[in-house]
Design an enzyme around this catalytic site. Structure first.
Site, PDB file in Angstrom:
ATOM      1  N   HIS A  83       0.860  -1.190   0.000  1.00  0.00           N
ATOM      2  CA  HIS A  83       0.000   0.000   0.000  1.00  0.00           C
ATOM      3  C   HIS A  83       0.893   1.235   0.000  1.00  0.00           C
ATOM      4  O   HIS A  83       0.862   2.012  -0.922  1.00  0.00           O
ATOM      5  CB  HIS A  83      -0.943  -0.013   1.209  1.00  0.00           C
ATOM      6  CG  HIS A  83      -2.014   1.036   1.155  1.00  0.00           C
ATOM      7  ND1 HIS A  83      -3.119   1.015   1.975  1.00  0.00           N
ATOM      8  CD2 HIS A  83      -2.145   2.154   0.383  1.00  0.00           C
ATOM      9  CE1 HIS A  83      -3.896   2.055   1.705  1.00  0.00           C
ATOM     10  NE2 HIS A  83      -3.318   2.770   0.753  1.00  0.00           N
ATOM     11  N   GLU A 165       0.577   7.734  -3.952  1.00  0.00           N
ATOM     12  CA  GLU A 165       1.278   7.518  -2.686  1.00  0.00           C
ATOM     13  C   GLU A 165       2.425   8.507  -2.507  1.00  0.00           C
ATOM     14  O   GLU A 165       2.643   9.030  -1.408  1.00  0.00           O
ATOM     15  CB  GLU A 165       1.790   6.078  -2.616  1.00  0.00           C
ATOM     16  CG  GLU A 165       0.692   5.046  -2.432  1.00  0.00           C
ATOM     17  CD  GLU A 165      -0.043   5.202  -1.111  1.00  0.00           C
ATOM     18  OE1 GLU A 165       0.612   5.156  -0.053  1.00  0.00           O
ATOM     19  OE2 GLU A 165      -1.279   5.384  -1.132  1.00  0.00           O
ATOM     20  N   HIS A 169       1.740  11.201   0.449  1.00  0.00           N
ATOM     21  CA  HIS A 169       2.451  10.807   1.663  1.00  0.00           C
ATOM     22  C   HIS A 169       3.931  11.194   1.685  1.00  0.00           C
ATOM     23  O   HIS A 169       4.398  11.757   2.676  1.00  0.00           O
ATOM     24  CB  HIS A 169       2.312   9.296   1.873  1.00  0.00           C
ATOM     25  CG  HIS A 169       0.897   8.852   2.069  1.00  0.00           C
ATOM     26  ND1 HIS A 169       0.154   9.180   3.176  1.00  0.00           N
ATOM     27  CD2 HIS A 169       0.069   8.105   1.282  1.00  0.00           C
ATOM     28  CE1 HIS A 169      -1.062   8.660   3.079  1.00  0.00           C
ATOM     29  NE2 HIS A 169      -1.138   8.001   1.932  1.00  0.00           N
TER      30      HIS A 169
END
EC number: 4.6.1.19
Length: 307
Positions: A83, A165, A169
């Site tokens: 993930h 991602e 993040h």
């Protein structure tokens, strides 16, 4: 609003900034005594060497299909998939899309930097896949091949997930900063292009963290394997992963009664930069949402969805 140019148009502009690195851009972290993130009792001296959002999560999916099997996108046998690698603040809150000059997510979620209506809008990236050509440019074929096998998206091309991602993040880890809005440039003039360096550095860090957590193997060693006929007790799964990893992870389930296992998040503090992979396991700070009284289903992959 930032211009929706392609990466290779944007990056030379950023490169000229790092060519004039500030005198304060000296971030040789080997010369800085490493401290565990979230455990410091004084102000972090160099945020390029210790993340300010230092509760580091290594997160994985258990999907049973990709939705793009007809295009050759299948899941790896005997393995969970990646993930991401997430930075939370030490109180469990977190930032997102912290550097809009490095926004390459074609479908930002949430669509503001705070996730609330009063946040700064996150412009959708319209420049397509930038990660695959970037890794090819620098000969990172092994990294790219690993990502193509183990970092899988569901219902969209893998690169869209990778860029989501990174944008959401990675840009909130201070150790990957490149000088946006007064932040230090952690890469300085040593590199031709700090943004390219930060992307490759993050992707490498994600893989380095993930291989430390072989969820499938840990569960299988204790007789917990995917099944369409046998359910498991959530405590049994959690105990196995806690004993193997050294910290109690978060387990995520979905469905009306939260009985279908789909995610695991491993929590840690980072000794120095997350890039270095020195992560100390800690117990989850978010309570597992799986059903505690009914069987948990760890389903087999759909036929044709696994290579």
């Amino acid at each position: 609003m930032f211009s929706k140019k392609t990466l290779f148009t944007v990056l030379p502009v950023l490169a000229s900034t790092s060519a004039n690195a500030w005198a304060s851009d000296n971030h040789t972290c080997a010369l800085t005594k490493p401290i565990y993130s979230c455990e410091n009792t004084t102000t972090i001296v160099d945020t390029c060497c210790t993340p300010t959002q230092g509760l580091v999560l290594v997160t994985q999916f258990w999907d049973t299909y990709t939705g793009l099997e007809s295009e050759g996108s299948v899941l790896p046998k005997d393995s969970w998939t990646i993930h991401g690698l997430w930075p939370d603040r030490c109180d469990g809150s977190y930032g997102q899309y912290c550097d809009l000059s490095r926004q390459y997510d074609p479908s930002p979620s949430p669509n503001t930097t705070t996730g609330k209506p009063d946040g700064t809008p996150v412009p959708a990236w319209e420049g397509g896949n930038i990660i695959t050509p970037l890794l090819q440019k620098y000969g990172k074929y092994d990294l790219l091949a690993y990502m193509e096998n183990y970092w899988k998206s569901q219902g969209s091309p893998d690169w869209t997930f990778w860029q989501h991602e990174f944008s959401k993040h990675a840009t909130c880890f201070s150790t990957y900063d490149v000088g946006f809005e007064g932040a230090p440039d952690c890469y300085g003039s040593l590199y031709q292009n700090s943004t390219e360096a930060s992307i490759i550095d993050f992707l490498d860090s994600v893989i380095k963290a993930q291989v430390k957590y072989p969820t499938y193997a840990w569960l299988a060693a204790e007789g917990i394997t995917p099944s369409n006929s046998t359910g498991y007790d959530v405590k049994q799964i959690q105990d196995v992963l806690t004993n193997a990893s050294g910290g109690e992870p978060y387990l995520g389930c979905y469905g009306p009664t939260k009985q279908i296992l789909s995610e695991v998040w491993y929590y840690s503090h980072s000794l120095g930069r997350p890039q270095d992979g020195n992560l100390k396991p800690i117990d989850q700070t978010t309570k597992t949402n799986c059903n505690a009284t009914q069987p948990i289903w760890y389903y087999e992959r759909a036929q044709g969805s696994e290579y």
